[in-house]
Design a protein around this motif. Structure first.
Motif, PDB file in Angstrom:
ATOM      1  N   LEU A 206       0.822  -1.206   0.000  1.00  0.00           N
ATOM      2  CA  LEU A 206       0.000   0.000   0.000  1.00  0.00           C
ATOM      3  C   LEU A 206       0.860   1.262   0.000  1.00  0.00           C
ATOM      4  CD1 LEU A 206      -2.731  -0.878   2.651  1.00  0.00           C
ATOM      5  CD2 LEU A 206      -3.136  -0.433   0.224  1.00  0.00           C
ATOM      6  N   SER A 207       0.332   2.299  -0.612  1.00  0.00           N
ATOM      7  CA  SER A 207       0.876   3.643  -0.438  1.00  0.00           C
ATOM      8  C   SER A 207       0.048   4.311   0.650  1.00  0.00           C
ATOM      9  CB  SER A 207       0.771   4.434  -1.737  1.00  0.00           C
ATOM     10  OG  SER A 207       1.319   3.698  -2.815  1.00  0.00           O
ATOM     11  N   MET A 208       0.711   4.957   1.597  1.00  0.00           N
ATOM     12  CA  MET A 208      -0.018   5.482   2.752  1.00  0.00           C
ATOM     13  C   MET A 208       0.447   6.885   3.122  1.00  0.00           C
ATOM     14  SD  MET A 208      -0.443   3.779   6.585  1.00  0.00           S
ATOM     15  CE  MET A 208      -1.247   2.303   5.920  1.00  0.00           C
ATOM     16  N   LEU A 209      -0.532   7.764   3.302  1.00  0.00           N
ATOM     17  CA  LEU A 209      -0.288   9.072   3.904  1.00  0.00           C
ATOM     18  C   LEU A 209      -0.706   8.939   5.357  1.00  0.00           C
ATOM     19  CD1 LEU A 209       0.580  11.973   2.926  1.00  0.00           C
ATOM     20  CD2 LEU A 209      -1.847  12.543   2.961  1.00  0.00           C
ATOM     21  N   PHE A 210       0.271   8.979   6.258  1.00  0.00           N
ATOM     22  CA  PHE A 210       0.020   8.713   7.667  1.00  0.00           C
ATOM     23  C   PHE A 210       0.142  10.010   8.443  1.00  0.00           C
ATOM     24  CE2 PHE A 210       0.687   7.391  11.967  1.00  0.00           C
ATOM     25  CZ  PHE A 210      -0.037   6.213  12.101  1.00  0.00           C
ATOM     26  N   ILE A 211      -0.970  10.439   9.047  1.00  0.00           N
ATOM     27  CA  ILE A 211      -1.042  11.738   9.711  1.00  0.00           C
ATOM     28  C   ILE A 211      -1.019  11.551  11.224  1.00  0.00           C
ATOM     29  CG2 ILE A 211      -2.519  13.754  10.087  1.00  0.00           C
ATOM     30  CD1 ILE A 211      -3.660  13.194   7.241  1.00  0.00           C
ATOM     31  N   SER A 212      -0.170  12.322  11.894  1.00  0.00           N
ATOM     32  CA  SER A 212      -0.093  12.219  13.351  1.00  0.00           C
ATOM     33  C   SER A 212       0.536  13.479  13.934  1.00  0.00           C
ATOM     34  CB  SER A 212       0.733  10.989  13.752  1.00  0.00           C
ATOM     35  OG  SER A 212       0.832  10.883  15.165  1.00  0.00           O
ATOM     36  N   HIS A 213       0.278  13.715  15.214  1.00  0.00           N
ATOM     37  CA  HIS A 213       0.964  14.783  15.937  1.00  0.00           C
ATOM     38  C   HIS A 213       2.158  14.220  16.710  1.00  0.00           C
ATOM     39  CE1 HIS A 213      -1.537  12.938  19.053  1.00  0.00           C
ATOM     40  NE2 HIS A 213      -0.647  13.388  19.922  1.00  0.00           N
ATOM     41  N   ASP A 214       2.314  12.888  16.687  1.00  0.00           N
ATOM     42  CA  ASP A 214       3.289  12.188  17.522  1.00  0.00           C
ATOM     43  C   ASP A 214       4.504  11.783  16.693  1.00  0.00           C
ATOM     44  OD1 ASP A 214       4.678  10.241  19.051  1.00  0.00           O
ATOM     45  OD2 ASP A 214       2.859   9.749  20.157  1.00  0.00           O
ATOM     46  N   MET A 215       5.639  12.374  16.981  1.00  0.00           N
ATOM     47  CA  MET A 215       6.846  12.100  16.199  1.00  0.00           C
ATOM     48  C   MET A 215       7.312  10.655  16.347  1.00  0.00           C
ATOM     49  SD  MET A 215       7.821  14.766  14.448  1.00  0.00           S
ATOM     50  CE  MET A 215       9.592  14.829  14.145  1.00  0.00           C
ATOM     51  N   ALA A 216       7.105  10.052  17.511  1.00  0.00           N
ATOM     52  CA  ALA A 216       7.515   8.660  17.712  1.00  0.00           C
ATOM     53  C   ALA A 216       6.712   7.718  16.814  1.00  0.00           C
ATOM     54  CB  ALA A 216       7.357   8.270  19.171  1.00  0.00           C
ATOM     55  N   VAL A 217       5.413   7.980  16.699  1.00  0.00           N
ATOM     56  CA  VAL A 217       4.554   7.180  15.824  1.00  0.00           C
ATOM     57  C   VAL A 217       4.972   7.368  14.369  1.00  0.00           C
ATOM     58  CG1 VAL A 217       2.188   6.951  14.954  1.00  0.00           C
ATOM     59  CG2 VAL A 217       2.607   7.129  17.412  1.00  0.00           C
ATOM     60  N   ILE A 218       5.247   8.621  13.993  1.00  0.00           N
ATOM     61  CA  ILE A 218       5.686   8.922  12.623  1.00  0.00           C
ATOM     62  C   ILE A 218       6.987   8.193  12.302  1.00  0.00           C
ATOM     63  CG2 ILE A 218       6.651  10.773  11.186  1.00  0.00           C
ATOM     64  CD1 ILE A 218       3.653  10.882  11.204  1.00  0.00           C
ATOM     65  N   GLU A 219       7.925   8.195  13.241  1.00  0.00           N
ATOM     66  CA  GLU A 219       9.210   7.522  13.014  1.00  0.00           C
ATOM     67  C   GLU A 219       9.002   6.024  12.806  1.00  0.00           C
ATOM     68  OE1 GLU A 219      13.676   7.312  14.999  1.00  0.00           O
ATOM     69  OE2 GLU A 219      11.949   7.692  16.296  1.00  0.00           O
ATOM     70  N   PHE A 220       8.099   5.422  13.560  1.00  0.00           N
ATOM     71  CA  PHE A 220       7.852   3.984  13.455  1.00  0.00           C
ATOM     72  C   PHE A 220       7.223   3.616  12.112  1.00  0.00           C
ATOM     73  CE2 PHE A 220       4.969   0.328  14.091  1.00  0.00           C
ATOM     74  CZ  PHE A 220       5.907  -0.630  14.445  1.00  0.00           C
ATOM     75  N   MET A 221       6.320   4.465  11.613  1.00  0.00           N
ATOM     76  CA  MET A 221       5.516   4.099  10.450  1.00  0.00           C
ATOM     77  C   MET A 221       6.092   4.544   9.105  1.00  0.00           C
ATOM     78  SD  MET A 221       2.816   2.330  11.277  1.00  0.00           S
ATOM     79  CE  MET A 221       2.036   2.464   9.676  1.00  0.00           C
ATOM     80  N   LEU A 253      11.753  21.322  17.716  1.00  0.00           N
ATOM     81  CA  LEU A 253      10.875  21.473  18.884  1.00  0.00           C
ATOM     82  C   LEU A 253       9.995  20.237  19.046  1.00  0.00           C
ATOM     83  CD1 LEU A 253       9.764  23.263  21.174  1.00  0.00           C
ATOM     84  CD2 LEU A 253       8.150  24.206  19.503  1.00  0.00           C
ATOM     85  N   LEU A 254       9.436  19.738  17.947  1.00  0.00           N
ATOM     86  CA  LEU A 254       8.595  18.540  18.012  1.00  0.00           C
ATOM     87  C   LEU A 254       9.402  17.337  18.526  1.00  0.00           C
ATOM     88  CD1 LEU A 254       6.556  18.723  14.682  1.00  0.00           C
ATOM     89  CD2 LEU A 254       5.708  19.134  16.988  1.00  0.00           C
ATOM     90  N   LEU A 255      10.633  17.221  18.073  1.00  0.00           N
ATOM     91  CA  LEU A 255      11.478  16.094  18.466  1.00  0.00           C
ATOM     92  C   LEU A 255      11.843  16.145  19.957  1.00  0.00           C
ATOM     93  CD1 LEU A 255      13.830  15.830  15.374  1.00  0.00           C
ATOM     94  CD2 LEU A 255      12.268  14.058  16.197  1.00  0.00           C
ATOM     95  N   THR A 256      12.126  17.311  20.451  1.00  0.00           N
ATOM     96  CA  THR A 256      12.526  17.436  21.854  1.00  0.00           C
ATOM     97  C   THR A 256      11.351  17.235  22.808  1.00  0.00           C
ATOM     98  OG1 THR A 256      12.216  19.834  21.767  1.00  0.00           O
ATOM     99  CG2 THR A 256      14.445  18.992  21.347  1.00  0.00           C
ATOM    100  N   SER A 257      10.129  17.393  22.308  1.00  0.00           N
ATOM    101  CA  SER A 257       8.970  17.272  23.190  1.00  0.00           C
ATOM    102  C   SER A 257       8.275  15.919  23.063  1.00  0.00           C
ATOM    103  CB  SER A 257       7.947  18.373  22.858  1.00  0.00           C
ATOM    104  OG  SER A 257       7.501  18.247  21.511  1.00  0.00           O
ATOM    105  N   THR A 258       8.881  14.980  22.320  1.00  0.00           N
ATOM    106  CA  THR A 258       8.237  13.683  22.078  1.00  0.00           C
ATOM    107  C   THR A 258       9.038  12.559  22.712  1.00  0.00           C
ATOM    108  OG1 THR A 258       7.366  14.477  19.961  1.00  0.00           O
ATOM    109  CG2 THR A 258       7.403  12.086  20.313  1.00  0.00           C
ATOM    110  N   PRO A 259       8.402  11.756  23.586  1.00  0.00           N
ATOM    111  CA  PRO A 259       9.100  10.593  24.151  1.00  0.00           C
ATOM    112  C   PRO A 259       9.256   9.501  23.099  1.00  0.00           C
ATOM    113  CG  PRO A 259       6.816  10.587  24.834  1.00  0.00           C
ATOM    114  CD  PRO A 259       7.035  11.879  24.094  1.00  0.00           C
TER     115      PRO A 259
END
Length: 261
Positions: A206-221, A253-259
């Motif tokens: 699949l081609s996927m546009l994955f939307i999130s406010h969470d950088m950790a989730v974005i990094e995983f997907m 800023l997003l990276l520093t505020s995301t566990p």
């Protein structure tokens, strides 16, 4: 469909929302001159804070709302060039998974009916084949066959999101837009849904546009990442590059505020 074309291409896309009274009109620039390119079989993560325009961008990508300006091209076809009938057929190729599964599922339909509905709407398959495909889709998202007669209120939040994923997959789309698909779930459930999405994306190419406010989730997907701030893309690069060497201050800023996930 053009086999070598990108799964999704947005060119100079903007979206304005106008509100107010007849005598006092205001304009909100939700998306501003966005250019995005999603290769086939890749995951492009779009990340930003609430109100940044990322959900609006996702809805534009699948033709749910038209852009104020700019063009959206899915698998080589510009959406604005399609008439109503052609756009309806095109929707088989592009589907959306919403954040709130409760509001996207008809509370009066069983799981089996919910999974058969996409085929009925599109006039596809015989009734026995629809039931067979409903069973296969339930298996794919790891829902037991015994659940098919159940109603949405009988499922947990994570199970309802699995139903939404199965419905999005029913018509074998090439493009999926997943809009904050785990943000409404308990942390203990999020990892299971993310792993399921990742497995399905890889198995189906699949081609996927994955939307999130969470950088950790974005990094995983994601394979690539686009960072959106106040409607504008401020950084767009390969995932490893964004996380190893972010260039934009907002990305930092997003990276520093995301566990870590």
């Amino acid at each position: 469909m053009t086999p070598t074309a990108p799964a999704l291409q947005l060119e100079h896309v903007s979206k304005d929302f106008r509100f107010g009274s007849l005598f006092s009109r205001a304009v909100h620039h939700a998306v501003v001159d966005v250019n995005l390119h999603l290769e086939r079989c890749h995951v492009l993560g779009v990340v930003g804070e609430s109100g940044s325009g990322k959900s609006t961008l996702g809805r534009i990508a699948v033709g749910l709302i038209p852009p104020t300006s700019g063009t959206v091209t899915v698998a080589g076809e510009r959406l604005d060039n399609l008439d109503a009938g052609a756009l309806r057929r095109k929707r088989r190729q592009m589907q959306m998974i919403f954040q709130d599964s409760s509001s996207s599922l008809n509370p009066r339909m069983t799981l089996q009916d919910l999974l058969m509905e996409p085929f009925r709407v599109q006039g596809l398959l015989t009734e026995p084949d629809r039931r067979r495909r409903a069973s296969e889709l339930a298996d794919e998202v790891q829902l037991a066959q015994a659940f098919l007669p159940r109603m949405p209120h009988e499922f947990s939040g994570g199970q309802r999101q699995r139903i939404s994923i199965a419905r999005a997959l029913a018509l074998d789309p090439g493009l999926i837009v997943a809009d904050e698909p785990v943000s409404a779930l308990d942390v203990s459930v999020q990892a299971a849904i993310l792993n399921l999405l990742k497995d399905i994306q890889e198995a189906r190419d699949l081609s996927m546009l994955f939307i999130s406010h969470d950088m950790a989730v974005i990094e995983f997907m994601s394979d690539d990442v686009a960072v959106i701030y106040q409607g504008r893309i401020v950084e767009h690069a390969a995932c490893q590059e964004v996380f190893a060497k972010p260039r934009n201050d907002y990305t930092k800023l997003l990276l520093t505020s995301t566990p870590s996930l």
